[in-house]
Scaffold this motif. Structure first.
Motif, PDB file in Angstrom:
ATOM      1  N   ILE A 227     -94.703  27.870   4.387  1.00 21.32           N
ATOM      2  CA  ILE A 227     -93.246  27.981   4.234  1.00 21.32           C
ATOM      3  C   ILE A 227     -92.604  27.318   5.448  1.00 21.32           C
ATOM      4  O   ILE A 227     -92.998  27.602   6.581  1.00 21.32           O
ATOM      5  N   VAL A 228     -91.649  26.423   5.217  1.00 22.94           N
ATOM      6  CA  VAL A 228     -90.965  25.803   6.348  1.00 22.94           C
ATOM      7  C   VAL A 228     -89.471  26.047   6.266  1.00 22.94           C
ATOM      8  O   VAL A 228     -88.882  26.054   5.184  1.00 22.94           O
ATOM      9  N   VAL A 229     -88.864  26.270   7.433  1.00 24.77           N
ATOM     10  CA  VAL A 229     -87.416  26.433   7.487  1.00 24.77           C
ATOM     11  C   VAL A 229     -86.822  25.030   7.552  1.00 24.77           C
ATOM     12  O   VAL A 229     -87.129  24.258   8.454  1.00 24.77           O
ATOM     13  N   THR A 230     -85.999  24.687   6.568  1.00 24.62           N
ATOM     14  CA  THR A 230     -85.489  23.319   6.490  1.00 24.62           C
ATOM     15  C   THR A 230     -84.064  23.194   7.004  1.00 24.62           C
ATOM     16  O   THR A 230     -83.555  22.099   7.173  1.00 24.62           O
ATOM     17  N   GLY A 231     -83.407  24.309   7.234  1.00 26.24           N
ATOM     18  CA  GLY A 231     -82.047  24.231   7.750  1.00 26.24           C
ATOM     19  C   GLY A 231     -81.430  25.607   7.846  1.00 26.24           C
ATOM     20  O   GLY A 231     -82.016  26.587   7.375  1.00 26.24           O
ATOM     21  N   TYR A 232     -80.282  25.636   8.496  1.00 21.40           N
ATOM     22  CA  TYR A 232     -79.604  26.921   8.699  1.00 21.40           C
ATOM     23  C   TYR A 232     -78.145  26.809   8.313  1.00 21.40           C
ATOM     24  O   TYR A 232     -77.578  25.707   8.273  1.00 21.40           O
ATOM     25  N   GLN A 233     -77.561  27.958   8.075  1.00 20.83           N
ATOM     26  CA  GLN A 233     -76.120  28.023   7.869  1.00 20.83           C
ATOM     27  C   GLN A 233     -75.599  29.258   8.571  1.00 20.83           C
ATOM     28  O   GLN A 233     -76.347  30.208   8.763  1.00 20.83           O
ATOM     29  N   TYR A 234     -74.329  29.208   8.920  1.00 20.06           N
ATOM     30  CA  TYR A 234     -73.705  30.442   9.369  1.00 20.06           C
ATOM     31  C   TYR A 234     -73.361  31.249   8.132  1.00 20.06           C
ATOM     32  O   TYR A 234     -73.041  30.669   7.090  1.00 20.06           O
ATOM     33  N   PRO A 235     -73.411  32.575   8.243  1.00 21.09           N
ATOM     34  CA  PRO A 235     -73.019  33.371   7.082  1.00 21.09           C
ATOM     35  C   PRO A 235     -71.532  33.157   6.814  1.00 21.09           C
ATOM     36  O   PRO A 235     -70.783  32.816   7.728  1.00 21.09           O
ATOM     37  N   PRO A 236     -71.107  33.340   5.570  1.00 18.85           N
ATOM     38  CA  PRO A 236     -69.683  33.170   5.268  1.00 18.85           C
ATOM     39  C   PRO A 236     -68.858  34.062   6.190  1.00 18.85           C
ATOM     40  O   PRO A 236     -69.184  35.235   6.368  1.00 18.85           O
ATOM     41  N   GLU A 237     -67.810  33.484   6.766  1.00 25.53           N
ATOM     42  CA  GLU A 237     -66.929  34.265   7.648  1.00 25.53           C
ATOM     43  C   GLU A 237     -66.257  35.367   6.830  1.00 25.53           C
ATOM     44  O   GLU A 237     -65.806  35.134   5.713  1.00 25.53           O
ATOM     45  N   ARG A 238     -66.224  36.540   7.383  1.00 27.10           N
ATOM     46  CA  ARG A 238     -65.425  37.575   6.719  1.00 27.10           C
ATOM     47  C   ARG A 238     -63.991  37.368   7.150  1.00 27.10           C
ATOM     48  O   ARG A 238     -63.718  37.178   8.329  1.00 27.10           O
ATOM     49  N   LYS A 239     -63.096  37.368   6.198  1.00 25.43           N
ATOM     50  CA  LYS A 239     -61.685  37.184   6.558  1.00 25.43           C
ATOM     51  C   LYS A 239     -61.210  38.386   7.365  1.00 25.43           C
ATOM     52  O   LYS A 239     -60.892  38.283   8.516  1.00 25.43           O
ATOM     53  N   GLY A 240     -61.260  39.529   6.743  1.00 26.71           N
ATOM     54  CA  GLY A 240     -60.984  40.773   7.448  1.00 26.71           C
ATOM     55  C   GLY A 240     -59.626  40.837   8.122  1.00 26.71           C
ATOM     56  O   GLY A 240     -58.741  40.028   7.899  1.00 26.71           O
ATOM     57  N   GLY A 241     -59.490  41.845   8.932  1.00 25.09           N
ATOM     58  CA  GLY A 241     -58.345  41.897   9.810  1.00 25.09           C
ATOM     59  C   GLY A 241     -57.054  42.430   9.203  1.00 25.09           C
ATOM     60  O   GLY A 241     -56.010  42.314   9.805  1.00 25.09           O
ATOM     61  N   LYS A 242     -57.119  42.997   7.999  1.00 21.29           N
ATOM     62  CA  LYS A 242     -55.876  43.518   7.422  1.00 21.29           C
ATOM     63  C   LYS A 242     -55.730  44.998   7.768  1.00 21.29           C
ATOM     64  O   LYS A 242     -56.481  45.837   7.294  1.00 21.29           O
ATOM     65  N   ILE A 243     -54.763  45.275   8.617  1.00 24.00           N
ATOM     66  CA  ILE A 243     -54.512  46.665   8.961  1.00 24.00           C
ATOM     67  C   ILE A 243     -53.545  47.243   7.924  1.00 24.00           C
ATOM     68  O   ILE A 243     -52.426  46.760   7.768  1.00 24.00           O
TER      69      ILE A 243
END
Ligand SMILES: Cc1cc2nc3c(=O)[nH]c(=O)nc-3n(C[C@H](O)[C@H](O)[C@H](O)COP(=O)(O)OP(=O)(O)OC[C@H]3O[C@@H](n4cnc5c(N)ncnc54)[C@H](O)[C@@H]3O)c2cc1C
Ligand SMILES: Nc1ncnc2c1ncn2[C@@H]1O[C@H](COP(=O)(O)O)[C@@H](O)[C@H]1O
Lengths: 250, 328
Positions: free
Chosen positions: A212-228
Motif C-alpha cells: 500500500i502506498v500513500v499517493t497524496g494528502y488533503q486537508y480535511p474539509p474546513e468546518r465553517k462553524g462559528g455561529k453563536i
C-alpha cells in the motif's frame, strides 16, 4: 527477563501538519519530533517491570527510521532503557513491510515480552504490533491498560466497547499499550546525560516492497462553524429550531 | 478477474450492527464498479437466518461459520477460521468495520494472510481495477490517499461515514454454512474475567448523537445532566481527556486523539474547550453544538452552533425544552 519495546518517532501532536505545495508529502521542516505517546506507555511499563525485578532484566528499544529517529531512541534510553537498535531506512514503509523488517531483527532475539504502542499517531495504522506477533506466531493482546506478571505468565486488562476483559497468556507474548496503562515518567537529568553516552546499534535494513502506498494528502474539509446562537438558556429554543430546520438532526 | 468483494459482518445480541449495512452498501458499490459479486462472511452461533437478510443490501451470497467456539470473539479462533475461509473464497477485496473487534482482528488477518490492510477508511473507490482509499492520518489533521499495489486488498471502514442503501426490501440471500473443523488449541490466550460496562447503552463509535462533557462540568456528579440528555435523544455520553484523567468518567468514553474517533450526526460539547487533540476525535461529526461560558473558546470555531453560557443552566434548559417537544 528480556523486554523489547518497538518505538517510533512521530510529529508532536501539537504540531500543525502542513503539506508540500504538490500535496504529495508532509512538509517536515517545522515538525517537532517526539517519541510516539503510546510507545512511551510501553517503555514506561517495561521500566516498571524491571524496577520490580531482580536486577537482571534488560530493556531493548528498537526503531526503524532515518538518522533523526535516533532522538526517539535517546528519549527511551533517558527514561531508563538499556540498549537501543536503529534499523536504518529512509523510505516510508507500509505496515506489513515495517513489521517484516522488525521480524528480521527479532527472529534472532531471545525475549519474554515484546511491547508496542497501540498505534503510531502519525500514520494511525494501529497494525504493526499485531502483524509482528502473527509473523512470529506469538500470543498477542492489543490495547492493554493493565499488566501483571506471575510465574511465567502475563495477565492483562483490555477495555472493550461493552466492558473490560482480563486475558492471560504464556510468555513470550506481544502486547500493545493503550493510554491508561501507566503515567510515563519524565527522564531525569542523570538519565539524559547517561543516554548521551550509550551507543546505538545501527543496522542496515532491506525492506520488502510496500503493498500500500500513500499517493497524496488533503486537508480535511474546513468546518465553517462559528455561529453563536445566543447567550444562556434564552438561546435554547432558537438552537432547537436550527437543529430541526437547518441541520435537520431531529 | 471475477473474484468477489467480501464483507465480514458484525452482529451483537443476534442483530447486525448498523455498520454492517454500511460496509455492505459500500461493498455493493465496489462490486458494481468491478462487475463482480458481493459476498458476506458472518461468524457466530445460530446466525443463518440473520445472514440471509443481507440480500436487502445487495449481497449475492452469504457464508456463515457457525460453531460453539465462535459464539464470542476470540482473536486466534476468528483469525484461524476467517483466514481459511478467505483462502477458499478468494475475494479480491475484504471489507470489515473499524470497530473494537475489527481493529483487533484486522491486522491479525493481514499478518496471517500477508495482505495489505488500510485501517479506518472514510472513502473507497476503484481505480484501474485496484482499490484506492482515503483515511484520516495525524489524528485527522490530514487525509491520506492510499493505493493498493497487490491483490487481495483489505480495508476497515470507519462507522457512521458510509451511507446505507437498502436496495431490495425483503430480499433474502442463499446462505452457505462453511463447515470448518475448529481446533481449540489455536487459542494462545484465555479470557479469565469479563466485567460488563455499567454505563452507556449506546456505543460511542456508533452513536448518532453524543453528549460530551469536559472540565467545565465541574464534577462527576454533574454528568447526570448529560446522561439524561443523552438518554432522551437515544445517544451516548462522551468525555474529554481532562475529565477522564480526573477519574470523573471511564476511559472508554474519552473522545479524541488518545480516545475514540466519533462521527455522529450531532455532537453536543458541554464545557469542553476544544483542544486540538479533542477535535481530532470529533471534528468528523456532521453537526457540532458547543455550550461554553467562554466566548473565545476554540470549540466555537468548529461548532455549527454555539451557546455562550453556563452548562449548569443551559443543559437542563435544553433537556426540558426537548422533552416537551418530543412528547408532543
Ligand atoms: C498527547 C496528547 C493526547 C491527548 N489526547 C486527548 C484526547 O484524546 N481527548 C481529549 O479530550 N484531550 C486530549 N488531550 C488533552 C487536551 O490537550 C486538553 O487538555 C483537553 O481536551 C481539555 O479538556 P477540557 O476541554 O475538558 O478542559 P479545559 O481545556 O480545561 O476546558 C474546560 C472548558 O470549560 C469551560 N467552562 C468552565 N466552566 C464552565 C461552565 N460552568 N459552563 C460552560 N463552560 C464552562 C471553559 O471555558 C473551558 O473552555 C491530549 C493531550 C496530549 C498532549
Ligand atoms: N518504524 C517503526 N519502528 C519501530 N516500531 C514501530 C515503527 N512503526 C510502528 N512501530 C510500532 O508499532 C506500533 C503501531 O504502529 P502503527 O501500526 O504504525 O500505528 C507503534 O506504536 C510502535 O510501537
Amino acid at each position: 527477563m528480556n523486554i523489547i519495546v518497538c518505538i517510533k518517532q512521530v510529529a508532536d501532536t501539537e504540531t500543525r501538519i502542513r503539506l508540500t505545495p504538490d500535496k504529495k508529502t508532509i512538509d517536515t521542516s517545522d515538525i517537532n519530533w517526539i517519541l510516539n505517546p503510546y510507545d512511551e506507555f510501553a517503555v514506561e511499563e517495561a521500566l516498571r517491570i524491571k524496577e520490580k525485578g531482580q536486577g537482571n532484566d534488560i530493556i531493548t528499544v528498537i526503531t526503524i527510521g532515518p538518522e533523526r529517529t535516533t532522538a526517539a531512541l535517546r528519549s527511551a534510553l533517558a527514561m531508563g532503557a538499556d540498549e537501543a537498535i536503529r534499523i536504518d531506512v529512509e523510505d516510508n514503509l507500509d505496515s506489513l513491510a515495517t513489521a517484516n523488517l522488525l521480524v528480521d531483527v527479532l527472529k534472532n532475539f531471545e525475549f519474554d515480552l515484546l511491547l508496542f504502542g497501540k498505534q503510531a499517531v502519525d500514520d494511525d495504522n494501529a497494525q504493526v504490533g499485531t502483524l509482528v506477533a502473527e509473523k512470529l506466531d506469538l500470543p498477542c493482546v492489543t490495547v492493554i491498560t493493565e499488566l501483571k506478571l506471575d510465574q511465567g505468565k502475563v495477565t492483562v486488562k483490555r477495555e472493550l466497547e461493552v466492558g473490560a476483559e482480563f486475558i492471560s497468556t504464556s510468555l513470550p507474548a506481544v502486547l500493545t499499550a493503550e493510554k491508561g496503562l501507566n503515567e510515563p515518567r519524565y527522564p531525569a537529568l542523570r538519565g539524559i546525560m547517561m543516554a548521551k553516552k550509550k551507543s546505538v546499534d545501527l543496522r542496515e535494513g532491506k525492506a520488502d516492497e510496500s503493498k500500500i502506498v500513500v499517493t497524496g494528502y488533503q486537508y480535511p474539509p474546513e468546518r465553517k462553524g462559528g455561529k453563536i446562537v445566543g447567550k444562556g438558556q434564552e438561546a435554547v429554543p432558537e438552537l432547537i429550531r436550527l437543529l430541526r430546520e437547518e441541520a435537520k438532526v431531529f | 478477474m471475477s473474484n468477489p468483494v467480501m464483507i465480514i459482518t458484525e452482529q451483537r445480541h443476534d442483530v447486525f450492527r448498523n455498520v454492517t449495512f454500511e460496509i455492505a452498501s459500500c461493498g455493493r458499490s465496489l462490486a458494481d464498479q468491478l462487475g463482480v459479486d458481493l459476498i458476506s462472511l458472518s461468524i457466530g452461533k445460530e446466525i443463518e437466518r440473520l445472514a440471509s437478510e443481507l440480500g436487502e443490501y445487495g449481497v449475492n451470497r452469504s457464508y456463515v461459520i457457525d460453531h460453539e467456539l465462535t459464539e464470542h470473539y476470540h482473536p486466534d479462533i476468528f483469525t484461524d477460521v476467517i483466514s481459511r475461509a478467505v483462502t477458499t473464497l478468494e475475494p479480491q477485496i475484504i471489507l470489515f468495520p473499524a470497530t473494537g473487534l475489527g481493529k483487533d482482528l484486522g491486522p491479525r488477518l493481514a499478518g496471517r494472510l500477508n495482505i495489505g490492510l488500510a485501517t479506518d477508511c472514510v472513502k473507497l473507490e476503484i481505480r484501474e481495477g485496484k482499490l484506492v482509499v482515503a483515511r484520516p492520518m495525524y489524528a485527522g489533521k490530514v487525509i491520506g490517499e492510499h493505493q493498493f499495489r497487490a491483490i487481495p486488498q483489505m480495508a476497515s471502514l470507519r462507522p457512521n461515514i458510509f451511507p446505507v442503501n437498502r436496495l431490495h426490501a425483503g430480499a433474502k440471500t442463499n446462505v452457505e454454512v462453511i463447515d470448518l473443523p475448529i481446533d481449540e488449541s489455536v487459542r494462545k490466550s484465555i479470557v479469565t474475567e469479563f466485567i460488563s460496562a455499567l454505563s452507556s447503552k449506546v456505543d460511542l463509535t456508533e452513536a448518532k448523537i453524543i453528549v460530551a462533557g469536559g472540565r467545565g462540568m465541574k464534577g462527576p456528579e454533574n454528568y447526570k445532566m448529560l446522561e439524561e440528555l443523552a438518554d432522551l435523544l437515544g445517544g451516548a455520553v462522551g468525555a474529554s481527556r481532562a475529565v477522564v484523567d480526573a477519574d470523573w468518567r471511564p476511559h472508554s468514553e474519552q473522545v479524541g486523539q488518545t480516545g475514540k474517533t466519533v462521527s455522529p450526526d450531532l455532537y453536543i460539547a458541554c464545557g469542553i474547550s476544544g483542544a486540538i487533540q479533542h477535535l481530532a476525535g470529533m471534528s468528523g461529526s456532521k453537526c457540532i453544538v458547543a455550550i461554553n461560558k467562554d466566548p473565545d473558546a476554540p470549540i466555537f470555531e468548529k461548532a455549527d452552533y454555539g451557546i455562550v453560557g453556563d452548562v449548569m443552566e443551559v443543559v437542563p434548559a435544553l433537556t426540558a425544552e426537548l422533552r416537551q417537544r418530543l412528547s408532543k
